[in-house]
Design a protein around this motif. Structure first.
Motif, PDB file in Angstrom:
ATOM      1  N   GLU A 204       0.829  -1.204   0.000  1.00  0.00           N
ATOM      2  CA  GLU A 204       0.000   0.000   0.000  1.00  0.00           C
ATOM      3  C   GLU A 204       0.865   1.256   0.000  1.00  0.00           C
ATOM      4  O   GLU A 204       0.531   2.253  -0.658  1.00  0.00           O
ATOM      5  N   VAL A 205       1.972   1.223   0.731  1.00  0.00           N
ATOM      6  CA  VAL A 205       2.927   2.333   0.721  1.00  0.00           C
ATOM      7  C   VAL A 205       3.405   2.602  -0.704  1.00  0.00           C
ATOM      8  O   VAL A 205       3.455   3.755  -1.160  1.00  0.00           O
ATOM      9  N   ARG A 206       3.737   1.532  -1.422  1.00  0.00           N
ATOM     10  CA  ARG A 206       4.202   1.690  -2.813  1.00  0.00           C
ATOM     11  C   ARG A 206       3.078   2.169  -3.717  1.00  0.00           C
ATOM     12  O   ARG A 206       3.287   3.003  -4.608  1.00  0.00           O
ATOM     13  N   ARG A 207       1.865   1.664  -3.507  1.00  0.00           N
ATOM     14  CA  ARG A 207       0.730   2.082  -4.346  1.00  0.00           C
ATOM     15  C   ARG A 207       0.492   3.583  -4.224  1.00  0.00           C
ATOM     16  O   ARG A 207       0.195   4.261  -5.215  1.00  0.00           O
ATOM     17  N   LEU A 208       0.677   4.098  -3.013  1.00  0.00           N
ATOM     18  CA  LEU A 208       0.485   5.526  -2.773  1.00  0.00           C
ATOM     19  C   LEU A 208       1.729   6.348  -3.122  1.00  0.00           C
ATOM     20  O   LEU A 208       1.687   7.579  -3.072  1.00  0.00           O
ATOM     21  N   GLY A 209       2.807   5.677  -3.458  1.00  0.00           N
ATOM     22  CA  GLY A 209       4.044   6.376  -3.814  1.00  0.00           C
ATOM     23  C   GLY A 209       4.753   6.991  -2.623  1.00  0.00           C
ATOM     24  O   GLY A 209       5.632   7.851  -2.794  1.00  0.00           O
ATOM     25  N   LEU A 210       4.417   6.542  -1.409  1.00  0.00           N
ATOM     26  CA  LEU A 210       5.006   7.147  -0.218  1.00  0.00           C
ATOM     27  C   LEU A 210       6.477   6.771  -0.053  1.00  0.00           C
ATOM     28  O   LEU A 210       7.238   7.524   0.555  1.00  0.00           O
ATOM     29  N   HIS A 211       6.870   5.608  -0.587  1.00  0.00           N
ATOM     30  CA  HIS A 211       8.276   5.190  -0.503  1.00  0.00           C
ATOM     31  C   HIS A 211       9.180   6.079  -1.349  1.00  0.00           C
ATOM     32  O   HIS A 211      10.404   6.057  -1.184  1.00  0.00           O
ATOM     33  N   GLU A 212       8.583   6.850  -2.247  1.00  0.00           N
ATOM     34  CA  GLU A 212       9.350   7.775  -3.073  1.00  0.00           C
ATOM     35  C   GLU A 212       9.462   9.156  -2.430  1.00  0.00           C
ATOM     36  O   GLU A 212      10.235   9.996  -2.874  1.00  0.00           O
ATOM     37  N   LYS A 213       8.687   9.381  -1.371  1.00  0.00           N
ATOM     38  CA  LYS A 213       8.698  10.670  -0.675  1.00  0.00           C
ATOM     39  C   LYS A 213       9.434  10.601   0.659  1.00  0.00           C
ATOM     40  O   LYS A 213       9.855  11.630   1.183  1.00  0.00           O
ATOM     41  N   ALA A 214       9.552   9.391   1.218  1.00  0.00           N
ATOM     42  CA  ALA A 214      10.234   9.212   2.503  1.00  0.00           C
ATOM     43  C   ALA A 214      10.919   7.849   2.508  1.00  0.00           C
ATOM     44  O   ALA A 214      10.447   6.902   1.874  1.00  0.00           O
ATOM     45  N   TYR A 215      12.017   7.772   3.222  1.00  0.00           N
ATOM     46  CA  TYR A 215      12.778   6.532   3.315  1.00  0.00           C
ATOM     47  C   TYR A 215      12.192   5.673   4.436  1.00  0.00           C
ATOM     48  O   TYR A 215      12.015   6.149   5.561  1.00  0.00           O
TER      49      TYR A 215
END
Length: 301
Positions: A204-215
């Motif tokens: 879900e983190v990847r689906r929302l693209g959050l892994h690209e905004k925070a480590y």
């Protein structure tokens, strides 16, 4: 005043970050912090310095962070909202940055009823998301929460926490998103035992693209005994599969079994897309951290 932290540099260069923890003592004696820092030096990229964890009075995280850094271990200073209003928080941030602390982990803090002075009054003037926003505004806009601008404002590498195992799942993801939108640039998770649930959370983190905004750093709690893992299991928001608990109960060497479980979890976590580091929590057993880092094939080089 300028310059980014080593931890930030590791993340930004594409490295896999390894951090651990230093728990300040319930005394004014610096030797515990010094000893723990000496154990972790050269082993981890940075070490969290906790802020009156479990709502029990301990040496301040600012002082302990300075002591750790004097021994060659970069600090991730924790700051909770429980004990300070916004004036004290912003004042402490200025002081910490002036003392060359560059990493900051923003937390709401354990409720005082969980500690040994439940009669104390909490503050919670702001929550962790508001704290993150305040630190980010100081960093990016040079402005205090009052709206007043100032020069030479702190430029912390801002972190926050997340619990992939707390319910409701959707609400936890909303909170994570708010923390990142507020300015958090690295996230440390609750201890991971349930790989299936953590994989679903990371999906879900990847689906929302959050892994690209925070480590994203996955938490690893090293259990030393059967009692340790059984107490951990009782903590709200923790999920430990039955088979892991049974392994500890049936082992002839609980300490070694706890290490093996941690190593297996680290190996599985490193293969999950979007995970950029491991945060090792070995409370009261910091001496085991170098062995875990070495056996896991991790490096702070």
């Amino acid at each position: 005043m300028a310059g980014i932290s080593r931890l930030q540099s590791v993340f930004e260069s594409g490295g896999f970050a390894v951090t651990a923890e230093i728990g300040p003592p319930m005394s004014a004696n610096a030797s515990h912090v010094e000893k723990t820092a000496d154990i972790l030096k050269g082993i981890v990229h940075a070490a969290n310095v906790t802020d009156n964890q479990t709502s029990i009075v301990r040496m301040s995280s600012i002082a302990a962070s300075c002591i750790a850094q004097s021994r060659g271990v970069e600090a991730v200073m924790q700051m909770t909202c429980r004990d300070r209003n916004r004036i004290a928080i912003q004042s402490d941030l200025l002081g910490a940055y002036a003392l060359v602390i560059r990493n900051l982990l923003c937390l709401s803090g354990d409720h005082q009823s969980l500690g040994n002075q439940p009669q104390s009054k909490n503050v919670y003037d702001i929550d962790s998301i508001q704290l993150i926003k305040a630190v980010a505004d100081m960093k990016n806009e040079g402005v205090f929460m009052s709206g007043k601008k100032s020069k030479n404002m702190p430029k912390f590498f801002i972190g926050a926490t997340a619990n992939p195992f707390a319910d409701p799942f959707e609400l936890q993801m909303i909170r994570l998103r708010k923390k990142i939108d507020a300015g958090a640039r690295f996230i440390q998770t609750q201890a991971v035992y349930d790989i299936g649930r953590f994989e679903a959370w990371m999906k879900e983190v990847r689906r929302l693209g959050l892994h690209e905004k925070a480590y994203i750093q996955a938490g690893i709690l090293v259990n030393k005994s059967v009692k340790s893992i059984e107490m951990t299991r009782k903590v709200s928001g923790m999920q430990i599969p039955d088979d892991i608990v049974e392994r500890m109960r049936n082992s002839d060497d609980a300490e070694r079994e706890g290490v093996l479980i941690s190593l297996e979890l680290i190996d599985k976590i490193r293969k999950i897309e979007g995970v950029r580091g491991i945060h090792i929590m070995a409370v009261g057993w910091e001496s085991i951290v170098p062995s875990i880092v070495k056996e896991a094939g991790l490096s702070a080089d």
